[in-house]
Design an enzyme around this catalytic site. Structure first.
Site, short mmCIF file in Angstrom:
data_model
loop_
_atom_site.label_atom_id
_atom_site.label_comp_id
_atom_site.label_asym_id
_atom_site.label_seq_id
_atom_site.Cartn_x
_atom_site.Cartn_y
_atom_site.Cartn_z
N PRO A 4 45.16 48.51 41.62
CG PRO A 4 46.77 49.88 40.63
CD PRO A 4 46.26 48.48 40.65
CB VAL A 5 40.36 51.39 43.46
CG1 VAL A 5 40.27 50.12 44.26
CG2 VAL A 5 40.87 52.54 44.31
N GLY A 62 41.48 52.09 35.69
CA GLY A 62 41.39 51.43 34.39
C GLY A 62 41.99 50.03 34.37
N GLY A 99 40.51 47.47 36.01
CA GLY A 99 39.43 46.50 36.20
C GLY A 99 39.31 45.98 37.63
CB ALA A 102 35.53 43.68 36.42
CG ASP A 153 36.42 46.85 32.93
OD1 ASP A 153 36.80 47.11 31.79
OD2 ASP A 153 36.66 47.56 33.93
O1 PMV Z 1 39.21 50.44 32.11
P1 PMV Z 1 38.04 51.05 32.80
O2 PMV Z 1 37.47 50.23 33.88
O3 PMV Z 1 38.23 52.49 33.15
O4 PMV Z 1 36.90 50.94 31.67
C1 PMV Z 1 36.55 51.96 30.88
C2 PMV Z 1 36.18 51.48 29.53
C3 PMV Z 1 35.13 52.37 28.91
O5 PMV Z 1 35.07 52.01 27.56
C4 PMV Z 1 35.52 53.84 29.02
C5 PMV Z 1 33.79 52.16 29.58
C6 PMV Z 1 33.18 50.81 29.30
O6 PMV Z 1 32.25 50.45 30.02
O7 PMV Z 1 33.58 50.12 28.35
#
Ligand code: PMV
Length: 312
Positions: free
Chosen positions: A95-96, A99, A101, A104, A146
């Site tokens: 899912p976009v 969190g 990834g 990435a 990520d």
């Molecule tokens: O899991 P994500 O893609 O939402 O990464 C966020 C992680 C943060 O620490 C909030 C940002 C980062 O670049 O590490």
């Protein structure tokens, strides 16, 4: 040539990791990005991504576009000129903006598929560095966690700018990941935390130091097989993320539901404000937590086992 990359979750340390503190992240192999690159007769470089209704020649994409930038950077770095005619097919179950990834993972799979099609294999370090350039377009000021965990597809102890350290998981444990149903761009929560920190660095550095202490204790617990100790550490990490203003009513509701259903601990994971929360399952298993999250309105639940060498 085909390549695939897993999703990921951050177990501990999000946000503080942008400010030089450590974080722990693990791959989630239940969701993946897959890329297939073929040399084709059709002129140009075509991107086909049916999941997002995209079928376009690279040059026609409105810019700045992360996919176009990635292909361009890579061909330039590999000294490929003129550009070959290529068809790039992208599909993803990640899912976009949640969190996990997704950005990435698409980057890493695309870099690997492109490099092997062009017979220029890259080291993991090169793949991760190349994906990091694109993360900057997605996130603004990413820590690099990520692209690192997705490239190596192993649990990592990550500190920005330092050589990567793999995390040795002494005893596997189970995490339930619950989506809030709210897509939340990491770029915004990262920018808001930066604003807080710039206005009052002394206060927020104390919070980041608190998160750092939790990350170190969590690493110790994971490496010594004391994973049950992670529960209270997750709860404390979530409380500090709430202070950083990156939780949300939806996240807090799911986290409470998971704890009431017997989770040993729960917290948001990633940028926050929406996206996913994670809960640590007890020995009796993840089922009751997953059911409680569904009852509390989570539209998507993933159950994953954290181990040192996850199945690819
Ligand atoms: O899991 P994500 O893609 O939402 O990464 C966020 C992680 C943060 O620490 C909030 C940002 C980062 O670049 O590490």
């Amino acid at each position: 040539m085909k390549a695939s990359a897993p999703g990921k979750i951050i177990l501990f340390g999000e946000h503080a990791v942008v400010y030089g503190r450590p974080a722990l992240a693990v791959p989630v192999t239940q969701v993946r990005a897959d890329v297939d690159v073929e040399v084709s007769a059709r002129p140009g470089i075509w991107i086909e991504a049916p999941d997002v209704q995209l079928s376009a020649e690279l040059k026609s994409l409105p810019g700045p576009n992360p996919l176009a930038a990635l292909v361009h950077n890579l061909l330039l770095a590999l000294g490929i000129d003129p550009y070959p005619n290529l068809t790039i097919r992208i599909s993803s179950t990640i899912p976009v903006a949640s969190g996990l990834g997704s950005g990435a993972a698409v980057s890493v799979a695309l870099i690997r598929a492109l490099a092997s099609t062009l017979q220029r294999p890259l080291s993991d370090e090169q793949v991760s560095a190349c994906a990091y350039e694109i993360e900057k377009m997605h996130h603004g000021t990413p820590s690099g966690i990520d692209n690192t965990v997705v490239t190596y597809a192993r649990p990592v102890y990550f500190v920005k700018g330092r050589p990567i350290e793999m995390l040795h998981v002494r005893e596997p444990f189970t995490i339930v990941i619950g989506h809030t149903g709210v897509a939340a761009p990491t770029r915004e929560s990262v920018a808001d935390v930066r604003q807080l920190w710039q206005n009052d660095p002394a206060t927020w550095d104390v919070v980041f130091d608190g998160i750092q202490a939790l990350v170190r204790m969590a690493r110790e617990a994971i490496e010594t097989g004391m994973w049950r100790h992670l529960g209270p550490l997750m709860n404390e990490n979530h409380a500090l993320l709430q202070r950083l203003t990156v939780s949300s009513p939806e996240l807090d509701r799911l986290i409470l539901a998971a704890r009431q259903a017997g989770a040993l601990g729960a917290k948001l994971s990633g940028g926050g404000r929406g996206g996913n929360m994670i809960a640590l399952a007890p020995e009796s298993g993840p089922r009751a937590i997953a059911d409680a999250l569904t009852a509390a309105g989570s539209p998507r639940i993933i159950i994953t086992t954290v181990e040192s060498s996850p199945a690819a």
